[in-house]
Structures are given as C-alpha cells and as structure tokens.
Design an enzyme around this catalytic site. Structure first.
Site, PDB file in Angstrom:
ATOM      1  N   GLY A  52       0.851  -1.095  -0.032  1.00 27.24           N
ATOM      2  CA  GLY A  52       0.012  -0.020   0.048  1.00 27.24           C
ATOM      3  C   GLY A  52       0.795   1.165   0.123  1.00 27.24           C
ATOM      4  CG  ASP A  61      -1.685   3.268   3.300  1.00 23.65           C
ATOM      5  OD1 ASP A  61      -1.074   2.445   2.339  1.00 23.65           O
ATOM      6  OD2 ASP A  61      -2.584   3.175   4.077  1.00 23.65           O
ATOM      7  CB  THR A 119     -26.062  -3.737  24.623  1.00 29.80           C
ATOM      8  OG1 THR A 119     -27.108  -4.323  25.146  1.00 29.80           O
ATOM      9  CG2 THR A 119     -25.644  -4.342  23.201  1.00 29.80           C
TER      10      THR A 119
HETATM   11  C1  LIG Z   1      -3.735  -2.067   4.196  1.00 33.97           C
HETATM   12  C2  LIG Z   1      -3.950  -0.924   3.654  1.00 33.97           C
HETATM   13  C3  LIG Z   1      -5.759  -1.022   3.268  1.00 33.97           C
HETATM   14  C4  LIG Z   1      -3.965   0.406   4.714  1.00 33.97           C
HETATM   15  O1  LIG Z   1      -4.466   1.506   4.192  1.00 33.97           O
HETATM   16  C5  LIG Z   1      -3.459  -0.356   2.507  1.00 33.97           C
HETATM   17  O2  LIG Z   1      -2.187  -0.088   2.830  1.00 33.97           O
HETATM   18  C6  LIG Z   1      -3.375  -1.287   1.346  1.00 33.97           C
HETATM   19  O3  LIG Z   1      -4.320  -1.299   0.518  1.00 33.97           O
HETATM   20  N1  LIG Z   1      -2.356  -1.999   1.266  1.00 33.97           N
HETATM   21  C7  LIG Z   1      -2.302  -3.038   0.070  1.00 33.97           C
HETATM   22  C8  LIG Z   1      -1.618  -4.296   0.401  1.00 33.97           C
HETATM   23  C9  LIG Z   1      -0.448  -4.449   1.227  1.00 33.97           C
HETATM   24  O4  LIG Z   1       0.006  -3.139   1.768  1.00 33.97           O
HETATM   25  O5  LIG Z   1       0.259  -5.344   1.441  1.00 33.97           O
END
Ligand SMILES: CC(C)(CO)[C@@H](O)C(=O)NCCC(=O)O
Ligand SMILES: Nc1ncnc2c1ncn2[C@@H]1O[C@H](COP(=O)(O)OP(=O)(O)OP(=O)(O)O)[C@@H](O)[C@H]1O
Ligand SMILES: [K+]
Length: 259
Positions: A107, A109, A184
């Site tokens: 990913g 990010d 709950t």
């Molecule tokens: C894990 C998430 C969803 C977090 O935003 C993103 O980084 C993502 O879609 N990653 C792709 C699969 C990976 O990072 O291995």
C-alpha cells in the site's frame, strides 16, 4: 508549494507543504466518483477560508483506492498544470526498495509511513497506523519497508458487529472505565477498546520478538491518541507521518531529477 494527497479507503486528506512545514490540512470522505471539478470547488473554498494564496507547483499522491487516481490526476493537471507523482507507480522512485514477496503491491500509505518514519527516526522502527485497517509497517535499519501486519480497523470492527448481529446497535468508539460492561453499549465499547489495546500490545511485542532487535514504535492515524491515553503503546505519536512520508518521497524524486 507542494500539495500532498493521502487518499485512504475512508478519508482523503490534502496537505500543503511550504518546504518546511504543513500550512493546512483538508479532509473529505473518499469517493471514487468525485470529479476534478468537485475536488477543486471543495479545495478552493477551504484554501480561501484559510487565506492561503501561494500557487501549487507540485502534487504527490498516495491512494489505496486505485479508482480515484484518475480524477486526482485531472485535478492536478487542470488546475495547477502539473503532473502528479503517484506513489506506488513504477515511475515513482523509492529511496529504499521494499523487501517483500515478489508481486506484492505494498500500500502506498505504508510506503509513505516507512519513508516518513525513517527520515525522522532512522530504521528499526514500526509504525502502527489506525486507519480503515489497523496496520503495522516495519522499517529495517537501512530504511526499507520489510513487511508488517494488517488487522481490521476499529471503525470497521464496530460496523461489522452492528451489521452482523441484529441486536447490536451502532456504537462510537470511546474508552470505557471498566472492562465488564453492564449494558450492551458498554460491552461493545469494552470489547473494541480493550480488545484493540490487547491487539496492539500483543502484535507489537510479537513483531519485536521476531525482529530480534529493539524497535521504536510510532503511532499514527486518527485513533492513535485515544489508545495511547489508556496504556503506553507507542514511543511517539505523529499524526502527520503519512503526509510527511509523501513529502520525503517527493523530495527524493526531485533530487534524482525524476520530476
Ligand atoms: C492495508 C491498507 C488498506 C491500509 O490503508 C493499504 O495499505 C492497502 O490497501 N495495502 C495493500 C496491501 C499491502 O500493503 O500489502
Ligand atoms: N474519538 C473518536 N471517535 C470516533 N472517531 C474518531 C475519533 N478520533 C478520530 N476519529 C476518526 O478517525 C478518523 C481519522 O483517522 P485516519 O485518517 O487515520 O483514518 P481514516 O480516515 O478512518 O482511514 P483511511 O486513512 O484508511 O481512509 C477520522 O475519520 C475521525 O473521524
Ligand atoms: K491513513
């Protein structure tokens, strides 16, 4: 001025970087159908509100949702006349090649988190990111992303309980005083809050044990401060880490003459 865009599965965040610091951060929900014009209407309203008028010269994008990238490219081209750098695309250079199984598309990010964490702290660190997913990103001593953990995010888990169990209401996350709930809502809050505290403690300990060296733990994402309130889960919390990583990756591509 650099516009950094972090498009997650739930929220899309724009931040303006003036070369030294972020000037402002704008947040909207992620919608693949949002057009370039719609982005600009939203963006220009907020930018005017903050009284910022420096022109955008560069755009860098991380998107975990592939479908939104096209409209963001049109947005950058139409309104700023620039071709954005898209992290994760082959044309975007990374200072440290990820060491993962062949064919794995990490990913963007997580790549940004790794770049930001390494720039600020050096290697042997893990980032715990509380977004749609709760993920851990491990950064080796040389700065390479070397893998991690993906768990369901807090809000996703709350939503799944509500969706899957007819008698369970939608509940907002909060820190309950007690573990044993007597209604709950308290029971769900306890399960999610104390459950995630345990998940983070357990996973970070196991990552450290398997990694075999001392590691720094950085918390990021909207819910990191909430969890840090209860226990010492992180060495530091940096809510701008993904954005800062985008700035670092952009600077590296500039330095290399790639953009
Ligand atoms: C894990 C998430 C969803 C977090 O935003 C993103 O980084 C993502 O879609 N990653 C792709 C699969 C990976 O990072 O291995
Ligand atoms: N105390 C809280 N209760 C409920 N939600 C919260 C609280 N504090 C922060 N949030 C939510 O956390 C989110 C911010 O987290 P972050 O931007 O890291 O992840 P995200 O936008 O949910 O996920 P992604 O980046 O995957 O799209 C915001 O949507 C915000 O509403
Ligand atoms: K995020």
């Amino acid at each position: 001025m650099l516009l950094a865009i972090d498009c997650g599965n739930t929220n899309t965040v724009f931040s303006l970087w003036d070369g030294e610091k972020f000037l402002c951060t704008l947040r909207t929900s992620t919608h693949h159908a949002r057009t370039a014009d719609a982005y600009f209407t939203w963006y220009s309203t907020l930018i005017n509100h903050y009284g910022i008028d420096a022109p955008i010269t560069d755009v860098v994008i991380s998107s975990t949702v592939p479908r939104v990238v096209w409209n963001l490219r049109v947005f950058a081209d139409r309104f700023f006349g620039c071709r954005p750098l898209v992290v994760g695309k082959p044309e975007c250079l990374l200072q440290h090649t990820p060491r993962v199984d062949t064919g794995t598309a990490v990913g963007p990010d997580r790549l940004a988190n790794a770049a930001g964490a390494f720039d600020r702290h050096g290697g042997d660190v893990m980032v715990v990111d509380f977004g749609t997913a709760t993920n851990i990103d491990v950064v080796a001593s040389d700065g390479a992303y070397v893998g991690g953990v993906i768990a369901p995010g807090v809000n996703l888990s709350l939503e799944a309980l509500h969706q899957g169990a007819a008698a369970l209401p939608h509940v907002d996350i909060s820190q309950p005083d007690k573990v044993i709930g007597t209604n709950t809502v308290e029971c769900i809050q306890s399960g999610i809050f104390w459950g995630y505290v345990g998940l983070i403690q357990g996973l970070t300990q196991r990552v450290r044990d398997e990694y075999g060296k001392p590691m720094k733990i950085i918390g990021t994402g909207g819910l990191a401060p909430l969890f840090a309130q209860a226990e010492t889960l992180f060495d530091t919390i940096e809510d701008d880490l993904t954005m800062y990583g985008l700035v670092v990756i952009h600077a590296y591509n500039k330095e290399q003459g790639n953009i």
